[in-house]
Scaffold this motif. Structure first.
Motif: not given
Length: 299
Positions: A30, A34, A39-40, A43-44, A79, A85-86, A220
């Motif tokens: 990450f 995030s 947190d990721e 958000y997703l 992902r 990265p998202l 990433e």
């Protein structure tokens, strides 16, 4: 298998928990908006469901439609599979509460300089309304240039990047914020497009990753353009050029704020005669520095 997963996952809470487990099991890296799986995942899911990104609790036990579950699970698996990265999958990134379009042509907006701009560079700027000219070098998505325009309402901002692709994306973001009358997006190598201009403030998130670190970056980060990351053997190649010319592009009381990430030792070795002010942010006290025009005249 997918159908069974869909049947078991019923609420927003269920899908977030599932995403956290999958991300941790896959040992994802990450750091692009995030710094942890929770947190990721939040958000997703909120982004996919078009829910407010800062309002989770009221929706935790809301049941998802089948199509909504499919979209969330598909993005979770993407992902993991692609390890990108998202932000590249959603096409957007958020910085200091502001949305920026992003894609693989630029690094994901995340510079801690944004924290300082949110406070109008206090205490280094006494009167934000008095700031007239700002330069954002290595602008990428244009995020810092836009945040500077929002912080200093009377300022004109030049946003410069070498990458033609970055320039196109930065221009789209400037248009999104309706700032084309104040933010000029210019293509060129560092100061070349602004050779005759001086600025009250220069902000810069340059390529600074040293060659050893580049070779060991998580997947990433390897999806981001190397042009925006690689800083040569000690990470200081571009920074030497930036600081070597900075004084001539600063107004009498001007200063530059420069991001150097984890390259503190390399910076101090490269510039032993400089005595920068290191600026504290939420997560670091040595990744950002400030140098005045007077100091830079000795470089």
């Amino acid at each position: 298998m997918a159908s069974k997963i869909h049947n078991e996952l019923k609420t927003v809470r269920d899908v977030i928990r599932y995403a956290v487990s999958r991300f941790n099991d896959a040992q994802l890296a990450f750091g692009h908006g995030s710094d942890n799986a929770w947190d990721e995942a939040v958000y997703l899911v909120l982004s996919t469901l078009h829910l407010p990104l800062d309002t989770l609790d009221p929706f935790l036990d809301a049941r998802l439609l089948e199509d909504e579950k499919k979209k969330c699970i598909s993005l979770i698996e993407l992902r993991i599979k692609k390890r990108v990265p998202l932000a590249y999958l959603t096409g957007e990134a958020w910085l200091q509460g502001h949305r920026f379009l992003t894609d693989k042509r630029v690094i994901v907006p995340r510079s801690p300089i944004s924290e300082l701009l949110a406070d109008q560079l206090e205490p280094w700027v006494d009167e934000p309304d008095a700031v007239q000219e700002v330069l954002d070098l290595c602008t990428g998505s244009g995020c810092l240039a836009i945040l500077a325009a929002l912080a200093f309402p009377n300022a004109r901002i030049d946003a410069v990047d070498l990458s033609e692709h970055a320039i196109r994306l930065a221009q789209r973001n400037v248009e999104l914020y309706k700032l084309t009358d104040r933010v000029s997006v210019l293509q060129g190598d560092l100061y070349t497009p602004v050779a005759d201009r001086q600025y009250d403030v220069i902000v810069c998130n340059p390529p600074y990753v040293n060659s050893h670190a580049m070779a060991t970056l998580p997947s990433e980060y390897q999806h981001e353009p190397a042009l925006a990351l690689a800083g040569g053997e000690d990470g200081m190649d571009t920074i030497r050029d930036i600081l070597g010319q900075a004084a001539s592009h600063l107004a009498q009381d001007g200063f530059i704020i420069l991001e150097i990430g984890n390259e503190y030792e390399h910076f101090m070795n490269a510039f032993p005669t400089l005595n920068p002010v290191f600026l504290e942010t939420e997560h670091s006290d040595d990744s950002l520095l400030l140098l005045t025009r007077e100091q830079l005249q000795t470089v």
